[in-house]
Scaffold this motif. Sequence first.
Motif, PDB file in Angstrom:
ATOM      1  N   HIS B 284       0.832  -1.193   0.000  1.00  0.00           N
ATOM      2  CA  HIS B 284       0.000   0.000   0.000  1.00  0.00           C
ATOM      3  C   HIS B 284       0.873   1.252   0.000  1.00  0.00           C
ATOM      4  O   HIS B 284       2.097   1.170  -0.014  1.00  0.00           O
ATOM      5  N   GLY B 285       0.219   2.406  -0.017  1.00  0.00           N
ATOM      6  CA  GLY B 285       0.891   3.678  -0.283  1.00  0.00           C
ATOM      7  C   GLY B 285       2.139   3.970   0.529  1.00  0.00           C
ATOM      8  O   GLY B 285       3.045   4.657   0.058  1.00  0.00           O
ATOM      9  N   PRO B 290       9.763   4.897   0.709  1.00  0.00           N
ATOM     10  CA  PRO B 290      11.009   4.126   0.786  1.00  0.00           C
ATOM     11  C   PRO B 290      11.586   3.796  -0.589  1.00  0.00           C
ATOM     12  O   PRO B 290      12.796   3.855  -0.786  1.00  0.00           O
ATOM     13  N   PHE B 291      10.707   3.487  -1.559  1.00  0.00           N
ATOM     14  CA  PHE B 291      11.187   3.183  -2.908  1.00  0.00           C
ATOM     15  C   PHE B 291      11.840   4.418  -3.531  1.00  0.00           C
ATOM     16  O   PHE B 291      12.886   4.326  -4.178  1.00  0.00           O
ATOM     17  N   MET B 292      11.222   5.587  -3.324  1.00  0.00           N
ATOM     18  CA  MET B 292      11.809   6.827  -3.854  1.00  0.00           C
ATOM     19  C   MET B 292      13.178   7.079  -3.228  1.00  0.00           C
ATOM     20  O   MET B 292      14.121   7.502  -3.884  1.00  0.00           O
ATOM     21  N   GLY B 304      14.186   3.902   5.433  1.00  0.00           N
ATOM     22  CA  GLY B 304      12.949   4.665   5.266  1.00  0.00           C
ATOM     23  C   GLY B 304      11.701   3.807   5.404  1.00  0.00           C
ATOM     24  O   GLY B 304      10.607   4.322   5.620  1.00  0.00           O
ATOM     25  N   ALA B 305      11.874   2.477   5.266  1.00  0.00           N
ATOM     26  CA  ALA B 305      10.726   1.571   5.391  1.00  0.00           C
ATOM     27  C   ALA B 305      10.172   1.552   6.808  1.00  0.00           C
ATOM     28  O   ALA B 305       9.140   0.938   7.069  1.00  0.00           O
ATOM     29  N   ARG B 306      10.837   2.238   7.731  1.00  0.00           N
ATOM     30  CA  ARG B 306      10.351   2.283   9.110  1.00  0.00           C
ATOM     31  C   ARG B 306       8.972   2.924   9.230  1.00  0.00           C
ATOM     32  O   ARG B 306       8.293   2.735  10.235  1.00  0.00           O
ATOM     33  N   VAL B 307       8.570   3.728   8.230  1.00  0.00           N
ATOM     34  CA  VAL B 307       7.253   4.374   8.326  1.00  0.00           C
ATOM     35  C   VAL B 307       6.114   3.366   8.224  1.00  0.00           C
ATOM     36  O   VAL B 307       4.990   3.681   8.574  1.00  0.00           O
ATOM     37  N   ILE B 308       6.411   2.147   7.735  1.00  0.00           N
ATOM     38  CA  ILE B 308       5.342   1.173   7.498  1.00  0.00           C
ATOM     39  C   ILE B 308       5.014   0.446   8.792  1.00  0.00           C
ATOM     40  O   ILE B 308       5.906  -0.102   9.440  1.00  0.00           O
ATOM     41  N   ILE B 316       8.668  -6.817   3.130  1.00  0.00           N
ATOM     42  CA  ILE B 316       8.610  -6.909   1.669  1.00  0.00           C
ATOM     43  C   ILE B 316       9.237  -5.659   1.054  1.00  0.00           C
ATOM     44  O   ILE B 316      10.009  -5.736   0.096  1.00  0.00           O
ATOM     45  N   THR B 317       8.916  -4.484   1.617  1.00  0.00           N
ATOM     46  CA  THR B 317       9.465  -3.238   1.090  1.00  0.00           C
ATOM     47  C   THR B 317      10.980  -3.195   1.222  1.00  0.00           C
ATOM     48  O   THR B 317      11.682  -2.747   0.305  1.00  0.00           O
TER      49      THR B 317
END
Lengths: 76, 571
Positions: B284-285, B290-292, B304-308, B316-317
Amino acid sequence: MAPLSTLGNGEVGVVQEITGGYGFISRISATGFTPDIEVTMVRNWKRGPVIVFLRDTQLALGRGEASKIMVRRKEI
Amino acid sequence: MSTQVLETKQKIYTIALAGQPNTGKSTIFNRLTGANQHVGNWPGKTVEKKEGAYKYDGGSYKIVDLPGTYSLTANSLEEIITRDFIIKEEPDVVVVVVDASQLEGDKEIIEVMKDSLGQVKWNTVERITGENGSGALIVADSRYKWIQKILTSAVKRPDREKTLAMRSKFDRVATHPIWGKFIALGVIIIALMGAMIIGFPLSMGVMSGLMPMAIGGANTLLASAPAWLNSMFTDGIIVGVGVATAMFVFLMAVFIVIGFLEDVGYMPRLAYVFDRSMHRMGLHGKSFMPFMMSLTCNIAGVLGARVIDSWRQRLITMIMGPIIPCMAMWGVVSFIGILFFGVNAPLIVVALLIVMVFHLFLTSFLLRRFVVKGEQTGLIMDLPPYHKPNFKTIWEYTWTHGKAFLKRGFTLIAVVSFFVWLLSYLPNGNIETSFLASTGKFLNPIGKLMGFDWRLMVALVAAVASKEAALASLAIIYGIGQGASSITGAIFASGIYEHAALGSILTQAITPAAALAFIFAFFFSIPCLGTVGVIYSETKSLKWTVGASAYYTVSSLIAGILAYNVGLLIF
């Protein structure tokens, strides 16, 4: 009763029922969704996530999430 | 800001600070404890644990700053830690810090109610919820009613319609399915450029300012020392630490920019606008940013994937992020691409991006189908009102993430760079006959499948230390890097080899099909070991780290072999 995801921009719904598993109900109720609460649809583009306003907070919900919340349309 | 104090038990020894993120818990904590605090991690977790002590009126108090949480249900790592601490450690006092402007959304207050009811009454509540299917809802409902009752009698608030209108002016455009994406792309481009404008001069300062000075100094100091000792310091240690430092300052610049977007409140809009696109990948959004960030540096993407909030999606991210090429890769890709394919080089880039998108979809599918099974959780996200940036919180974001890199990534890059030097120097100081060359020759059967000779294979292996090392190692191995005895040394000494000279040698030594294979194998190769180290420190799982590394390596070889065979058909 209709899914929250069917409300148009600016329409207000009163939450009647929340369907889904325990994990979902636990997550969604922690954001303030409870029976009888009024929810204003802020953004609904007929696809993709929606933005709703309830309890002083603006929330983004995935379309799948929003369709699990059943509301009664409130006439304004 | 207001605080609610609730006393339990007889005497005060341990005080726990709880509350939502950004309500001022840490400010109170710092005021009370001053310098007398200890910062570590919760056992086995990546969440920061802050403990401190202070004395007041003859009594000693221990203060624990609990992670910021929205409720005490086990919906996230932070919430589990906070809940477990309150239940198991039984602090004498739990202070709930709340933001007076957002009272109703604060679930912590209600959790405190659980304590105030007393065990007997609470058991009754739990029994009722156990018997009732939608128990969680009834409990949540009564909690909110309780909050509402307190609020109406205690707080005067602005008109509801007014707050709604205030929020929607810019938001109407920013959350539009089409215009919102344009704004988002604009913001992303400005953000990435901002990160580069801040980051490049800083890391170039380290690379071409500090490093030559340090190397020169070491050379003078070690003038009479044996050659291997001199090389160990100048090519091994100083260069390794230098690369890691340059990466660190660049990462800090990325985090400052992202922290700014996060703090002003724009970030959730980005997640909202791209939610639908990410859904196609089964995410999801919140995975979008993190991808950017991975576009600048894969390490930034993993952190940055910590926001999930859902662990499954975060995992997965983190695994998918390194498939996205970091900036260091483009230098190598464009050099070899233009050298071999000239005006057709943009076509190669398009092909790379198409394969990348396919790779992302395939990886996400494989992960969800076979590895991290479970229900796909959708987007449920607070869209906070925009507000002026607070530079203290931005710095806090920057430093928390920067520190995560320092802990594992920094050391690993330095150590691995040192090992690459060691392999290229031993046994006799000549890279052509070094262990690194032997490794390349040993891997030659695999390289043959992509049309490589052992030199290209060495470049691919050296790129594991850092992506910038690939060109430098080619220059050294093909004997153009006069004066530089090691791969790592050549990264800094940009004047040492002529790009033109390297180009003419490469075009003679490599076929276009092999060059195409090299570009693809390099583009999808295992991310630099700094990223691998951060994947380990974020997942705390050797299984995941090794598994992901093996996956990247295999997919890189497959991409290389396929590209070689396609290349043979074309050229």
